[in-house]
Design a protein around this motif. Structure first.
Motif, PDB file in Angstrom:
ATOM      1  N   ARG A  28      -8.647   3.139   2.248  1.00 42.57           N
ATOM      2  CA  ARG A  28      -8.168   2.103   3.160  1.00 42.57           C
ATOM      3  C   ARG A  28      -8.231   2.607   4.608  1.00 42.57           C
ATOM      4  NH1 ARG A  28      -2.160   0.470   2.024  1.00 42.57           N
ATOM      5  NH2 ARG A  28      -1.819   2.506   2.931  1.00 42.57           N
ATOM      6  N   HIS A  62       2.085 -10.363   7.435  1.00 50.07           N
ATOM      7  CA  HIS A  62       1.123 -10.129   6.357  1.00 50.07           C
ATOM      8  C   HIS A  62       1.738  -9.408   5.172  1.00 50.07           C
ATOM      9  CE1 HIS A  62      -2.424 -10.216   9.444  1.00 50.07           C
ATOM     10  NE2 HIS A  62      -1.808 -11.368   9.322  1.00 50.07           N
ATOM     11  N   HIS A  63       2.704  -8.552   5.423  1.00 50.07           N
ATOM     12  CA  HIS A  63       3.146  -7.677   4.338  1.00 50.07           C
ATOM     13  C   HIS A  63       4.637  -7.784   4.028  1.00 50.07           C
ATOM     14  CE1 HIS A  63      -0.759  -5.838   4.201  1.00 50.07           C
ATOM     15  NE2 HIS A  63      -0.733  -5.753   5.508  1.00 50.07           N
ATOM     16  N   GLN A  93       1.916  -8.675  12.850  1.00 50.49           N
ATOM     17  CA  GLN A  93       1.018  -8.758  11.689  1.00 50.49           C
ATOM     18  C   GLN A  93       1.631  -8.037  10.505  1.00 50.49           C
ATOM     19  OE1 GLN A  93      -2.377  -7.094  13.696  1.00 50.49           O
ATOM     20  NE2 GLN A  93      -3.417  -9.060  13.796  1.00 50.49           N
ATOM     21  N   THR A  94       2.235  -6.897  10.780  1.00 55.82           N
ATOM     22  CA  THR A  94       2.886  -6.149   9.706  1.00 55.82           C
ATOM     23  C   THR A  94       3.927  -7.017   9.012  1.00 55.82           C
ATOM     24  OG1 THR A  94       2.584  -4.126  10.945  1.00 55.82           O
ATOM     25  CG2 THR A  94       4.205  -4.082   9.189  1.00 55.82           C
ATOM     26  N   ALA A 110       0.875  -0.574   6.975  1.00 57.11           N
ATOM     27  CA  ALA A 110       0.229  -1.595   7.793  1.00 57.11           C
ATOM     28  C   ALA A 110       0.082  -1.130   9.238  1.00 57.11           C
ATOM     29  CB  ALA A 110       1.027  -2.888   7.720  1.00 57.11           C
ATOM     30  N   TYR A 170      -8.260  -5.179   4.082  1.00 56.35           N
ATOM     31  CA  TYR A 170      -7.276  -5.596   5.085  1.00 56.35           C
ATOM     32  C   TYR A 170      -7.635  -5.105   6.488  1.00 56.35           C
ATOM     33  CZ  TYR A 170      -2.917  -6.369   7.500  1.00 56.35           C
ATOM     34  OH  TYR A 170      -1.983  -6.783   8.407  1.00 56.35           O
ATOM     35  N   LEU A 179      -8.712  -7.302   9.649  1.00 56.53           N
ATOM     36  CA  LEU A 179      -7.756  -7.299  10.752  1.00 56.53           C
ATOM     37  C   LEU A 179      -8.453  -7.027  12.070  1.00 56.53           C
ATOM     38  CD1 LEU A 179      -4.614  -7.360  11.018  1.00 56.53           C
ATOM     39  CD2 LEU A 179      -4.702  -4.891  11.019  1.00 56.53           C
ATOM     40  N   PHE A 185      -0.834  -1.486  -0.519  1.00 55.49           N
ATOM     41  CA  PHE A 185      -0.171  -2.787  -0.433  1.00 55.49           C
ATOM     42  C   PHE A 185      -0.106  -3.382  -1.835  1.00 55.49           C
ATOM     43  CE2 PHE A 185      -2.551  -2.717   3.746  1.00 55.49           C
ATOM     44  CZ  PHE A 185      -1.441  -2.366   4.484  1.00 55.49           C
ATOM     45  N   PRO A 186       0.942  -4.131  -2.128  1.00 61.90           N
ATOM     46  CA  PRO A 186       1.014  -4.769  -3.452  1.00 61.90           C
ATOM     47  C   PRO A 186       0.032  -5.928  -3.553  1.00 61.90           C
ATOM     48  CG  PRO A 186       2.957  -5.289  -2.154  1.00 61.90           C
ATOM     49  CD  PRO A 186       2.133  -4.370  -1.327  1.00 61.90           C
ATOM     50  N   LYS A 187      -1.222  -5.638  -3.311  1.00 61.49           N
ATOM     51  CA  LYS A 187      -2.294  -6.633  -3.406  1.00 61.49           C
ATOM     52  C   LYS A 187      -3.397  -6.014  -4.251  1.00 61.49           C
ATOM     53  CE  LYS A 187      -1.464  -8.131   1.296  1.00 61.49           C
ATOM     54  NZ  LYS A 187      -1.883  -9.162   2.156  1.00 61.49           N
TER      55      LYS A 187
END
Lengths: 270, 428
Positions: free
Chosen positions: A179, B329-330, B325-326, B316, A125, A129, A115-117
């Motif tokens: 992840r 959140h993203h 959520q996908t 995701a 995440y 979640l 993810f771009p985080k």
């Protein structure tokens, strides 16, 4: 004929290793609209071993992999028939929530897709979640553990707040593996995880796969037969939507029973 | 099997033609850009050269005897009493004292005409600012009439025959006397930014239209951002592809191309006639503009969502996020820069829109500054249209000034779009 024999062989073997296969696929047919992508697949995947799926492009191995965590649900016109079970529970017809299934069956994709985080948030995440950690300390611990298991901790521990997309390709892929294992899945599906990586990064990932086998059941799709030979205990060869042959990796590569397998592994087609 | 095709030989004529075509294309491109820049410069120069004078206003310094008897006969010194007093007589007698030679009703009327019809309020404001002036003789700057203002800004030349000149010879003499006495001053025109519309150019301000525009845009944004973005998310991420969604998509694309006046007629028929909402109100204007802007926002948002790489969604979903959520959140955070840019462009379009608002009565002359969303109001482009249509000389510069304000708003909005895009942009 050879196939049936092999199946028998396989079953006896896995019975000695574990009482029941982790994943069982029976008569699996997959259609994309009118065209059939998989034809009557029968395959057992044993727990805590690496099963590699090989075959030429378009043979359906990725499609099969995506059936195992219902990622095909997202694709329109894709219908799955037959029975696939995880620990004896039918994935498709027992009212199982695909979202929960995907928490038990993690996935690593062909192209590293962090993810771009930040690196931390990438790992955190999943646990956040699914609420599998109750406080910040546990989360930190989980992130560190996942990164350590993925062999990435030492490289990134000083820059956990930096974006995950800033890592090199191999590091990104290990981040994606970290992840995936951060939510403690039972099975990890890997869809050509090394096809976008250089040989050194590939070697690292392969090493990692070997270590992860102790805790996770791994199914890996690969184009590289050497890779299949190196990392997996079982290999299944797909061709034109059919499962041609499955067996112990050593056996399959040294004495393939089917002409098509023979042809593929010796490089006559594919 | 032998292949006798000769190896590639460079054909000089072909190469020359190819290079020439390349050069020509670059030249055309450059020429097109230069033309556009030139036209833009011309436009801006014309607007600014006509409009900059509107930010100044000519004032006349008048010595006014602020007679306590007239202003505050009871001697209460209360603000209400000072405000309620009539200053017109004081101003007029001050002018008469300034020019003692003026005799006769007509001449006196002309003399009173060199100050603005609202000039007495300048006197009142001066007194309210400094109540100690009461009882003294104070020099107070009062607004000149629009003709005098135009004269000092050079729009009324001296050398035309008197019959064609708004400022007559007699007035010229008075003005020259005042000039010689240093009683003519130009000040920054605060009133232009603090007043609503007026029939008198010197009193007319832009604030009413600015507030009207802000209310209208607020309604538009509040309606079409959530609806547009949610529509885009649903269509792009959740809806199945079938003939119904195809039909919806075609219709949205068509709606984006519908002339805006049609939306105005729709608003007139539904919001005013059927739903009975107030005429000329920003709430209705905002609703009409929201209808017009929705397709733009939906299309821009869908494009932005589509540009998010599918690998992020897979990542995701693969980790056990639900589809919602996908998205939230993203996908949505990654699409936000594009969505915001589209929204602001849509808003800028709505800000400059006139035609649909004419249909719902926002073209009425409204002097009051709207206090709420349901008050009668006008908006910037309609204000420009109204002033451009007014015969008084003084409105010419006001029109250009209003255009400058509108352009400034557009520039600010686009700058915000750029900043938001930069801030939210994340690479993957």
């Amino acid at each position: 004929m050879s196939y049936a024999m092999d199946m028998q062989n396989y079953t006896t073997q896995s019975e000695t290793a574990t009482s029941e296969p982790k994943i069982m696929a029976r008569d699996v047919n997959v259609f994309y609209g009118p065209s059939q992508a998989l034809k009557s697949i029968q395959l057992d995947i044993g727990a805590n071993e690496v099963t590699s799926l090989i075959g030429p492009s378009g043979c359906g191995k990725s499609t099969f992999l995506r059936c195992l965590n219902r990622m095909n649900d997202v694709i329109e016109n894709c219908t799955v028939e037959g029975r696939i079970s995880l620990d004896g529970v039918d994935l498709y017809n027992s009212g199982l929530d695909p979202v929960l299934l995907r928490a038990r069956v993690g996935m690593v994709f062909q192209k590293p897709n962090p993810f771009p985080k930040s690196i931390f948030d990438n790992i955190a995440y999943g646990p956040r979640l699914h609420g599998t950690v109750s406080n910040k300390d546990e989360l930190d611990e989980r992130v560190e553990k996942s990164l350590r298991r993925a062999g990435l901790w030492d490289e990134v521990k000083d820059r956990l707040d930096k974006p995950g997309t800033g890592l090199s390709g191999g590091q990104q892929q290990r981040l994606c593996i970290a992840r995936a294992i951060a939510i403690n899945p039972e099975v990890i599906l890997m869809d050509e995880p090394c096809s976008a990586l250089d040989p050194i990064a590939t070697a690292k990932i392969e090493e990692l796969i070997d270590e992860l086998r102790e805790r996770f059941t791994i199914v890996i799709v690969t184009h590289s037969m050497q890779q299949a030979a190196r990392v997996s205990q079982k290999t299944a060869f797909f061709h034109l939507g059919e499962l041609v042959e499955v067996g112990e990796t050593d056996r399959l590569f040294t004495s393939p029973q089917d002409d098509r397998t023979q042809g593929y592994i010796t490089g006559r087609f594919g | 099997m032998t292949d006798n095709t000769p190896h590639l030989k460079v054909n000089p004529a072909l190469l020359k033609r190819r290079n020439a075509a390349e050069k020509r294309f670059r030249f055309y491109g450059l020429a097109a850009v230069m033309t556009a820049v030139l036209v833009l410069c011309l436009l801006l120069t014309s607007i600014i050269s006509k409009g900059y004078t509107a930010f100044q206003q000519t004032y006349i310094l008048v010595d006014i005897r602020l007679d306590a008897e007239t202003i505050d006969p009871k001697g209460t010194k209360r603000v209400e009493d000072l405000a309620a007093a009539s200053y017109r007589g004081l101003l007029r007698s001050a002018l008469r004292e300034q020019f003692p030679g003026v005799e006769g009703r007509k001449a006196k009327r002309a003399l009173y005409g060199i100050v603005a019809s609202g000039a007495e309020f300048d006197v009142r404001d001066a007194v309210l600012n400094n109540p100690k002036l009461v009882g003294t003789t104070a020099t107070i700057a009062v607004k000149s009439s629009d003709d005098v203002d135009s004269f000092y800004k050079g729009y009324i030349p001296r050398d035309v025959p008197e019959s064609n000149r708004k400022v007559k010879d007699r007035e010229l003499v008075w003005l020259d006397t005042l000039s010689a006495d240093d009683r003519i001053v130009k000040q920054f025109n605060v009133d232009f930014f603090t007043h609503g519309d007026s029939r008198e150019p010197e009193e007319a301000g832009i604030l009413g239209a600015v507030i009207g525009s802000l209310y209208t845009l607020a309604i538009t944004l509040a309606l079409c951002f959530p609806i547009g973005v949610l529509t885009a998310i649903y269509l792009e991420e959740f809806a199945p592809t079938n003939k119904w969604t195809d039909l919806i998509e075609v219709n949205i694309n068509n709606l984006a191309a519908v002339p805006s006046i049609v939306f105005g007629l729709l608003g007139l028929a539904i919001f005013l006639n059927f739903m009975g909402l107030p005429r000329s109100a920003p709430i209705v204007g905002g609703m009409v503009l929201a209808l017009m802007t929705l397709p733009t926002i939906i299309i821009a948002s869908r494009a932005a969502l589509k540009a998010v790489p599918p690998s992020i969604r897979e990542a995701a979903l693969g980790i056990g996020a639900s589809r919602m959520q996908t998205v939230f959140h993203h996908v949505l955070p990654l699409a936000m820069p594009g969505i915001l840019t589209g929204t602001i462009l849509g808003m800028a379009q709505a800000l400059g829109e006139t035609a649909p608002l004419l249909m719902i009565g926002m073209v009425a002359f409204i002097a009051d500054i709207p206090g709420s969303m349901s008050d009668a109001a006008t908006v910037l482009p309609v204000q420009i249209y109204l002033w451009a249509d007014s015969p008084e000389r003084g409105f010419v510069e006001k029109t250009s000034a209003a255009i400058m304000i509108l352009l400034a708003f557009l520039v600010v909005m686009n700058a915000i779009a750029v900043i938001l895009r930069k801030r939210f942009e994340r690479r993957w």
